[in-house]
Scaffold this motif. Structure first.
Motif, PDB file in Angstrom:
ATOM      1  N   LYS A 198      49.373 -36.905 -18.232  1.00  0.00           N
ATOM      2  CA  LYS A 198      50.219 -36.606 -17.511  1.00  0.00           C
ATOM      3  C   LYS A 198      49.729 -36.507 -16.076  1.00  0.00           C
ATOM      4  O   LYS A 198      50.307 -36.885 -15.030  1.00  0.00           O
ATOM      5  CB  LYS A 198      50.845 -35.364 -17.914  1.00  0.00           C
ATOM      6  N   LYS A 214      49.095 -39.997 -14.554  1.00  0.00           N
ATOM      7  CA  LYS A 214      50.385 -40.420 -14.106  1.00  0.00           C
ATOM      8  C   LYS A 214      50.886 -39.856 -12.784  1.00  0.00           C
ATOM      9  O   LYS A 214      51.305 -40.677 -11.919  1.00  0.00           O
ATOM     10  CB  LYS A 214      51.382 -40.123 -15.200  1.00  0.00           C
ATOM     11  N   ASN A 223      51.749 -45.300 -26.904  1.00  0.00           N
ATOM     12  CA  ASN A 223      52.196 -44.158 -26.179  1.00  0.00           C
ATOM     13  C   ASN A 223      51.496 -44.043 -24.845  1.00  0.00           C
ATOM     14  O   ASN A 223      52.134 -43.724 -23.824  1.00  0.00           O
ATOM     15  CB  ASN A 223      51.789 -42.827 -26.857  1.00  0.00           C
ATOM     16  N   TYR A 226      53.439 -44.394 -21.136  1.00  0.00           N
ATOM     17  CA  TYR A 226      53.760 -43.388 -20.237  1.00  0.00           C
ATOM     18  C   TYR A 226      52.919 -43.643 -18.999  1.00  0.00           C
ATOM     19  O   TYR A 226      53.695 -43.015 -18.087  1.00  0.00           O
ATOM     20  CB  TYR A 226      52.800 -41.955 -20.936  1.00  0.00           C
TER      21      TYR A 226
END
Length: 173
Positions: A133, A136, A160, A164
């Motif tokens: 995360k 990202k 995944n 993502y």
């Protein structure tokens, strides 16, 4: 001195600035940057390497295990760090590394864990998800490189991560 602090005190209870000062005082960098031609990006690219200790390589912990070319365990031993790290400590080290990188603006981030990033026994799913995360959301990083033994690379996990991270690239070595 650093080994005493890291082995006796939980990193999640240490003031972030105090730990940064201690790392600088001891001359230890948890990140390293270098330029390298990137085949995916098709240009010389600033790379950053972040050393992220976790719970230790499950392969190296086996009786006759360990990869002959891996120096991560020796590097930690040299620093006097001979223990596993709990999730909050691992994430604190990751966040300190990202903070060091903010001024450098690397395009590629290589995360070395001294084992397999995708092995839940070494780097928990919580830490993996948090790292993904934050990558990202980092506007500078275009490619994430992680290491993993093949048995931990599953279709579902790859799907995944790739889904993502898009449009960022994922490399696994």
């Amino acid at each position: 001195m650093l080994n005493i602090v890291l082995n006796k005190v939980r990193l999640n209870k240490i003031n972030k600035d105090a730990l940064k000062w201690l790392i600088r005082f001891m001359g230890i960098d948890i990140v390293h940057t270098f330029y390298k031609y990137d085949n995916l990006l098709m240009k010389p690219t600033l790379n950053a390497t972040l050393l992220l200790p976790g719970k230790g390589c499950s392969w190296a912990k086996e009786k006759n295990g360990g990869c002959s070319m891996c120096g991560f365990k020796n590097a930690l031993s040299y620093l006097g760090i001979n223990r596993s790290f709990i999730d909050p400590e691992t994430l604190r080290i990751f966040n300190l590394g990202l903070a060091q990188l903010q001024k450098m603006h690397p395009r590629v981030l290589n995360i070395y864990t001294g084992g397999s990033f995708l092995d839940d026994k070494e780097i928990s799913m919580n830490v993996q998800d948090t790292v993904i995360k934050q990558i990202k959301n980092n506007p500078d990083i275009e490619t994430l490189f992680i290491e993993s033994r093949p048995e931990f690379i599953t279709k579902a996990r790859l799907h995944n991560f790739i889904t993502y991270l898009k449009p960022k690239a994922l490399k696994i070595g």
